[in-house]
Design an enzyme around this catalytic site. Structure first.
Site, PDB file in Angstrom:
ATOM      1  N   HIS A 284       0.840  -1.201   0.000  1.00 29.26           N
ATOM      2  CA  HIS A 284       0.000   0.000   0.000  1.00 29.26           C
ATOM      3  C   HIS A 284       0.880   1.257   0.000  1.00 29.26           C
ATOM      4  O   HIS A 284       0.691   2.160  -0.821  1.00 29.26           O
ATOM      5  CB  HIS A 284      -0.903  -0.037   1.234  1.00 29.26           C
ATOM      6  CG  HIS A 284      -1.823   1.121   1.367  1.00 29.26           C
ATOM      7  ND1 HIS A 284      -3.188   1.022   1.203  1.00 29.26           N
ATOM      8  CD2 HIS A 284      -1.604   2.429   1.665  1.00 29.26           C
ATOM      9  CE1 HIS A 284      -3.755   2.190   1.385  1.00 29.26           C
ATOM     10  NE2 HIS A 284      -2.805   3.068   1.672  1.00 29.26           N
ATOM     11  N   GLU A 285       1.839   1.298   0.936  1.00 31.96           N
ATOM     12  CA  GLU A 285       2.690   2.484   1.050  1.00 31.96           C
ATOM     13  C   GLU A 285       3.670   2.593  -0.112  1.00 31.96           C
ATOM     14  O   GLU A 285       4.001   3.696  -0.560  1.00 31.96           O
ATOM     15  CB  GLU A 285       3.454   2.456   2.384  1.00 31.96           C
ATOM     16  CG  GLU A 285       2.568   2.509   3.623  1.00 31.96           C
ATOM     17  CD  GLU A 285       1.682   3.731   3.655  1.00 31.96           C
ATOM     18  OE1 GLU A 285       2.082   4.793   3.123  1.00 31.96           O
ATOM     19  OE2 GLU A 285       0.569   3.638   4.214  1.00 31.96           O
TER      20      GLU A 285
ATOM     21  N   HIS B 158       2.014   4.366  -2.967  1.00 33.63           N
ATOM     22  CA  HIS B 158       2.059   5.826  -2.770  1.00 33.63           C
ATOM     23  C   HIS B 158       3.428   6.384  -3.160  1.00 33.63           C
ATOM     24  O   HIS B 158       3.532   7.380  -3.878  1.00 33.63           O
ATOM     25  CB  HIS B 158       1.795   6.173  -1.297  1.00 33.63           C
ATOM     26  CG  HIS B 158       0.388   6.039  -0.857  1.00 33.63           C
ATOM     27  ND1 HIS B 158      -0.670   6.603  -1.536  1.00 33.63           N
ATOM     28  CD2 HIS B 158      -0.153   5.428   0.229  1.00 33.63           C
ATOM     29  CE1 HIS B 158      -1.798   6.339  -0.893  1.00 33.63           C
ATOM     30  NE2 HIS B 158      -1.513   5.619   0.168  1.00 33.63           N
TER      31      HIS B 158
END
Length: 389
Positions: A66-67, A70
């Protein structure tokens, strides 16, 4: 959030974990060990322990995905990435800057939940395959758990409240609609505070109803959201107050400087006591800046070595000192000043020469004056007080 242990790099991005991440592992592993024997009886105790630990570790890997999404998209938009840290309440991708357009902001924010959805879909397919090929039932349990929890993670992050991804998406949409990124950031932060308070209230009701200790978890998440949202609102108001200003409007021009060849003993005994500053630009004989000497650097050298240690060997080197130009937009350089190692101080350089120094007190003073001016104008022309927006 600073990593306690660095795990390595992925696509050139430093990845680490904070010690508090052990809390996630303990909670998820504990839940697996406690509940899976009832859901899937008849397995060896060691199998339940291994499955629970594997589920916790794979959940951390999904947080990392997820990170990382980003970080990679941010980097594609020209935003430097300091690293990713996993901690108690999830993960943080540390970006050194802001998106330059609403579209970039939207893409950077939306890709995180999208990555969680992709992970959930992959785990769901693998769970289905594990049944088809008759793998042990605990394999299905772990994969189904990962699929479900990533769906929850994506949905939770889509709540339109800062600092969640949904809050960033809301900010990008309001920015595109109203044309003011700072007003959009304030609105998103306010939504975050409301959402955080709602989570705290939910957790309190949960505890009072004796429904279990999960209420404490919701209270912790709510407190974190309220705290970060409050900080973001304050930063947005500061950036709004600085909008349109140049570095030269806030800096201290022609600051007192010290020769890099001056000994640390002479600096401590003769120079520092007679001057009121806590930081001094260090220059060579031609006036070229060599670094920034701060009083806290004195303690890094043993006292007996002060007479033989020149300042240019002790001061923060130029590689560690943020440097800006006098005509740079003040709001744009603020993140660079905050990311340096000199407590928000920076040197203002033009044509290779030192023309000023800028400090947090300089910025705070001009932001306060700008805020007062805007409040007065709002009261005169709109009939409103200092409330903004």
């Amino acid at each position: 959030m600073t990593a306690t242990v660095t795990l390595g790099r992925i696509a050139g991005i430093r990845v680490g974990v904070h010690w508090s991440v052990l809390g996630i592992v303990a909670i998820l592993a504990g839940l697996g060990i406690a509940r899976w024997p009832d859901a899937i009886p008849g397995q060896p105790t060691a199998a339940y322990v291994v499955a629970a630990l594997a589920g916790a570790a794979l959940f951390l890997a999904s947080l990392l995905a997820h990170e990382l999404a980003h970080a990679l998209v941010a980097r594609r938009h020209g935003i430097p990435v300091d690293g990713i840290t996993l901690w108690l309440l999830g993960g943080v991708a540390r970006l050194r800057g802001e998106a330059s357009t609403p579209a970039a902001e939207f893409r950077i924010a939306a890709v995180g939940p999208l990555a969680s959805v992709v992970v959930a879909a992959v785990c769901g397919v693998l769970a289905w395959v594990s049944v088809l090929v008759a793998l042990p039932p605990l394999v299905f349990a772990v994969l189904a758990f990962l699929s479900l929890i990533n769906v929850v993670l994506a949905l939770f992050n889509l709540v339109p409240a800062a600092p969640l991804d949904g809050g960033r998406i809301l900010r990008s949409l309001l920015w595109a609609w109203r044309g003011d990124r700072y007003r959009a950031a304030v609105a998103s932060a306010r939504a975050g505070k409301v959402f955080g308070l709602a989570l705290i209230a939910l957790g309190g009701v949960w505890l009072l109803a004796a429904a279990g200790a999960n209420g404490i978890w919701w209270i912790l998440i709510g407190l974190f959201i309220v705290l970060v949202a409050s900080v973001e609102e304050h930063q947005a108001r500061t950036f709004a107050a600085l909008s349109g200003l140049r570095v030269r409007d806030a800096m201290t021009p022609n600051p007192e400087r010290v020769d890099g060849a001056t000994s640390l003993a002479a600096f401590v005994d003769d120079l520092a006591p007679t001057r009121k500053h806590s930081a001094y630009p260090v220059v060579d004989p031609t006036g070229r800046p060599l670094g920034l000497m701060t009083l806290d650097r004195v303690g890094s050298v043993r006292r007996e070595r002060w007479p033989s240690t020149p300042l240019d060997a002790v001061a923060h080197a130029m590689t560690a000192v943020p440097t800006v130009g006098p005509d740079d937009e003040l709001a744009e350089v603020l993140p660079r000043l905050q990311d340096g190692r000199t407590d928000g101080r920076g040197l203002v350089v033009e044509g290779g020469g030192l023309v000023g120094i800028i400090t947090p007190s300089d910025i705070s003073r001009i932001a306060t004056l700008r805020g007062l001016s805007r409040s007065k104008s709002a009261g005169l022309f709109t009939g409103r007080g200092a409330g903004w927006p």
